[in-house]
Motif scaffolding. Structure first.
Motif, PDB file in Angstrom:
ATOM      1  N   GLU A   1      27.575  21.190  37.274  1.00 26.50           N
ATOM      2  CA  GLU A   1      27.251  22.420  38.206  1.00 26.50           C
ATOM      3  C   GLU A   1      25.863  22.361  38.564  1.00 26.50           C
ATOM      4  OE1 GLU A   1      28.422  26.321  40.107  1.00 26.50           O
ATOM      5  OE2 GLU A   1      29.712  24.775  38.971  1.00 26.50           O
ATOM      6  N   ALA A   2      25.726  22.364  40.007  1.00 28.48           N
ATOM      7  CA  ALA A   2      24.422  22.341  40.585  1.00 28.48           C
ATOM      8  C   ALA A   2      24.268  23.703  41.212  1.00 28.48           C
ATOM      9  CB  ALA A   2      24.229  21.071  41.524  1.00 28.48           C
ATOM     10  N   PHE A   3      22.715  24.290  41.030  1.00 27.20           N
ATOM     11  CA  PHE A   3      22.620  25.374  41.896  1.00 27.20           C
ATOM     12  C   PHE A   3      21.478  25.090  43.045  1.00 27.20           C
ATOM     13  CE2 PHE A   3      23.568  26.051  37.376  1.00 27.20           C
ATOM     14  CZ  PHE A   3      24.517  27.120  37.631  1.00 27.20           C
ATOM     15  N   ASP A   4      20.763  23.948  43.141  1.00 32.12           N
ATOM     16  CA  ASP A   4      19.979  23.785  44.222  1.00 32.12           C
ATOM     17  C   ASP A   4      19.751  22.439  44.146  1.00 32.12           C
ATOM     18  OD1 ASP A   4      17.627  23.927  42.193  1.00 32.12           O
ATOM     19  OD2 ASP A   4      17.833  25.960  42.419  1.00 32.12           O
ATOM     20  N   ALA A   5      18.473  21.879  44.691  1.00 29.90           N
ATOM     21  CA  ALA A   5      18.232  20.387  44.426  1.00 29.90           C
ATOM     22  C   ALA A   5      17.386  20.151  43.106  1.00 29.90           C
ATOM     23  CB  ALA A   5      17.081  20.296  45.789  1.00 29.90           C
ATOM     24  N   ASN A   6      16.926  21.054  42.518  1.00 26.18           N
ATOM     25  CA  ASN A   6      16.501  20.970  41.224  1.00 26.18           C
ATOM     26  C   ASN A   6      17.135  21.417  40.227  1.00 26.18           C
ATOM     27  OD1 ASN A   6      13.917  19.992  42.578  1.00 26.18           O
ATOM     28  ND2 ASN A   6      13.446  21.990  43.068  1.00 26.18           N
ATOM     29  N   THR A   7      17.961  22.210  40.212  1.00 28.41           N
ATOM     30  CA  THR A   7      18.678  22.737  38.883  1.00 28.41           C
ATOM     31  C   THR A   7      20.070  22.365  38.755  1.00 28.41           C
ATOM     32  OG1 THR A   7      17.487  24.617  39.302  1.00 28.41           O
ATOM     33  CG2 THR A   7      19.096  24.774  37.827  1.00 28.41           C
ATOM     34  N   ALA A   8      20.489  21.817  37.750  1.00 28.30           N
ATOM     35  CA  ALA A   8      21.837  21.517  37.446  1.00 28.30           C
ATOM     36  C   ALA A   8      22.311  21.405  36.070  1.00 28.30           C
ATOM     37  CB  ALA A   8      22.096  20.136  37.998  1.00 28.30           C
ATOM     38  N   ILE A   9      23.622  21.613  35.526  1.00 26.22           N
ATOM     39  CA  ILE A   9      23.873  21.660  34.227  1.00 26.22           C
ATOM     40  C   ILE A   9      25.064  20.576  33.970  1.00 26.22           C
ATOM     41  CG2 ILE A   9      25.147  22.930  32.465  1.00 26.22           C
ATOM     42  CD1 ILE A   9      23.746  25.397  33.770  1.00 26.22           C
ATOM     43  N   VAL A  10      24.980  19.817  32.836  1.00 28.35           N
ATOM     44  CA  VAL A  10      26.124  18.779  32.878  1.00 28.35           C
ATOM     45  C   VAL A  10      26.699  19.012  31.568  1.00 28.35           C
ATOM     46  CG1 VAL A  10      25.187  16.858  34.281  1.00 28.35           C
ATOM     47  CG2 VAL A  10      24.533  17.303  31.785  1.00 28.35           C
ATOM     48  N   LEU A  11      28.064  18.962  31.634  1.00 20.87           N
ATOM     49  CA  LEU A  11      28.970  19.281  30.295  1.00 20.87           C
ATOM     50  C   LEU A  11      29.739  17.758  30.008  1.00 20.87           C
ATOM     51  CD1 LEU A  11      30.598  21.188  28.353  1.00 20.87           C
ATOM     52  CD2 LEU A  11      32.288  21.259  30.375  1.00 20.87           C
ATOM     53  N   SER A  12      29.787  17.496  28.632  1.00 20.02           N
ATOM     54  CA  SER A  12      30.124  16.283  28.099  1.00 20.02           C
ATOM     55  C   SER A  12      31.806  16.296  27.666  1.00 20.02           C
ATOM     56  CB  SER A  12      29.397  15.494  27.068  1.00 20.02           C
ATOM     57  OG  SER A  12      29.748  16.169  25.863  1.00 20.02           O
ATOM     58  N   ALA A  13      32.510  15.550  27.409  1.00 17.98           N
ATOM     59  CA  ALA A  13      33.971  15.452  27.080  1.00 17.98           C
ATOM     60  C   ALA A  13      33.839  14.723  25.905  1.00 17.98           C
ATOM     61  CB  ALA A  13      34.855  15.148  28.138  1.00 17.98           C
ATOM     62  N   GLY A  14      34.570  15.033  24.954  1.00 19.04           N
ATOM     63  CA  GLY A  14      34.551  14.447  23.475  1.00 19.04           C
ATOM     64  C   GLY A  14      33.244  14.710  22.613  1.00 19.04           C
ATOM     65  N   LEU A  15      33.121  13.986  21.718  1.00 15.41           N
ATOM     66  CA  LEU A  15      32.179  14.156  20.887  1.00 15.41           C
ATOM     67  C   LEU A  15      31.016  13.149  20.706  1.00 15.41           C
ATOM     68  CD1 LEU A  15      33.982  14.904  17.225  1.00 15.41           C
ATOM     69  CD2 LEU A  15      32.926  16.661  18.992  1.00 15.41           C
ATOM     70  N   PRO A  16      29.961  13.577  20.701  1.00 16.31           N
ATOM     71  CA  PRO A  16      29.423  14.945  20.689  1.00 16.31           C
ATOM     72  C   PRO A  16      29.456  15.798  22.034  1.00 16.31           C
ATOM     73  CG  PRO A  16      27.260  13.717  20.942  1.00 16.31           C
ATOM     74  CD  PRO A  16      28.446  12.610  20.912  1.00 16.31           C
ATOM     75  N   ALA A  17      29.819  17.197  21.710  1.00 11.87           N
ATOM     76  CA  ALA A  17      29.986  17.932  22.887  1.00 11.87           C
ATOM     77  C   ALA A  17      28.519  18.704  23.244  1.00 11.87           C
ATOM     78  CB  ALA A  17      30.885  19.250  22.394  1.00 11.87           C
ATOM     79  N   VAL A  18      28.299  18.168  24.226  1.00  8.96           N
ATOM     80  CA  VAL A  18      26.840  18.728  24.643  1.00  8.96           C
ATOM     81  C   VAL A  18      26.710  19.306  26.061  1.00  8.96           C
ATOM     82  CG1 VAL A  18      25.703  17.030  23.074  1.00  8.96           C
ATOM     83  CG2 VAL A  18      26.136  16.330  25.418  1.00  8.96           C
ATOM     84  N   ILE A  19      25.690  19.975  26.326  1.00 10.96           N
ATOM     85  CA  ILE A  19      25.193  20.853  27.829  1.00 10.96           C
ATOM     86  C   ILE A  19      23.984  20.311  27.879  1.00 10.96           C
ATOM     87  CG2 ILE A  19      25.171  22.622  29.140  1.00 10.96           C
ATOM     88  CD1 ILE A  19      27.890  23.879  27.799  1.00 10.96           C
TER      89      ILE A  19
END
Length: 355
Positions: A93-111
């Motif tokens: 999920e990206a909000f602008d040119a600088n800010t984004a969040i990533v989500l992993s599938a499987g283990l380890p589950a990380v954001i």
């Protein structure tokens, strides 16, 4: 009654009130959409995709790979997170040119989250709980978001944030949607979960039943409906959801083993997701579809790893598009769209004028 509605609406996005002659003339003048391939510079498979504007888009995928463009796709920058090459970032999920969040599938589950264009990333969530597998996330605004994962002890995992992804809290067990044995989501494009408007959220599942869970209070309470999408096998179900507005929505999917095994791959709603009707034969997309997006309120873009197509309001059927992709994303401004796929594939939506 259902057949009458299906024949009248034909598919989700039908123009209302237009005169037949005017509609015919408009259809003839519509530009033809196509995908313009771009060079990502990497070979990862990209199932996570988030378009921000005509210039900015982010993609995430296998081997911990994250890329972004800030010049409309002329160049893509590899901004992958160090030490994550064993992870699958199935959603971003990206909000602008600088800010984004990533989500992993499987283990380890990380954001992870970045606020400086991917130069630095901070871990915001971590779990090694057995059975954890997150499928998708989405945001209502720049502060409030939600993610979901396959069921543990019979109930889906639900994560929520109210501070822009800085912290995440698990929904209490008794409030989580209850899945059937063997049911799960498909982390195929990051869009089997979709937020709509200020409060709505939808989760599509597959397996023995193509269930849709929906909430009108930001995921605090849930209701369930059974959709007509193809189901029965672990490879079948709902893969992607999008909405034209708070009432009209479309879902796509099928059987991820391939186009030839996919029969019922699209359904639509006109009541905010409470009930769904299959897109009738001859009108539906042309195979398995892992991603769908509504562009400019009158164009549906559907993608799959074997084929893609589009549908304008009032068309008699979907029209094939060249390319093989996993995910499609329309920008927050609504004026541009990208796709991503296997082997580092990324492309931007273009239009050819009808002569």
């Amino acid at each position: 009654m259902k057949k009458t509605i299906a024949l009248m609406l034909l598919v989700l996005l039908v123009s209302c009130g237009s005169k037949q002659d005017d509609q015919k003339e408009t259809t003839q003048q519509r530009p033809i959409p196509y995908w313009q391939p771009q060079e990502s510079g990497v070979t990862a498979g990209f199932r996570g995709l988030s378009a921000v504007s005509d210039d900015v888009a982010w993609a995430s995928g296998s081997a911990g790979t994250v890329i972004r463009t800030i010049d409309g796709g002329t160049t893509w920058e590899n901004v992958s997170i160090p030490g994550t090459d064993t992870l699958q970032f199935r959603d971003i999920e990206a909000f602008d040119a600088n800010t984004a969040i990533v989500l992993s599938a499987g283990l380890p589950a990380v954001i992870y989250k970045t606020t400086d264009g991917g130069q630095n990333w901070e871990q915001k969530y971590f779990s090694m709980a057995e059975g954890t597998f997150y499928d998708a996330m989405d945001f209502w605004n720049d502060k409030e978001g939600i993610a979901f994962g396959d069921a543990i002890d019979g109930r889906l995992l639900i994560l929520k944030t109210s501070d822009g992804g800085e912290t995440w809290k698990e929904l209490p067990f008794e409030q989580r949607p209850q899945a059937l044995d063997g049911q799960g989501g498909f982390a195929a494009s990051g869009t089997c979960l979709r937020t709509v408007g200020e409060n709505q959220v939808y989760i599509g599942l597959g397996g023995q039943e193509a269930s849709l869970f929906y909430s009108f209070d930001k995921g605090e309470t849930w209701q369930k409906t059974i959709t007509p999408m193809q189901s029965g096998e672990s490879t079948e179900g709902i893969f992607s959801i999008d909405f034209k507005n708070e009432m009209e929505g479309l879902m796509v999917g099928g059987d991820y083993r391939g186009d030839s095994l996919t029969k019922i791959n699209a359904a639509y709603t006109t009541d905010g997701g409470k009930s769904w009707f299959p897109v009738i034969a001859g009108m539906k997309p042309n195979g398995y579809r892992s991603g769908v997006a509504v562009y400019d309120n009158n164009l549906v873009l559907a993608v799959g790893r074997e084929s893609c197509d589009y549908y304008y309001d009032g068309d008699k059927a979907y029209t094939p598009m060249e390319g093989k992709y996993y995910a499609v994303s329309v920008s927050k401004t609504g004026k541009s769209a990208w796709v991503s796929g296997p082997g580092g594939a990324v492309a931007k939506l273009g239009f050819k004028r009808v002569e």
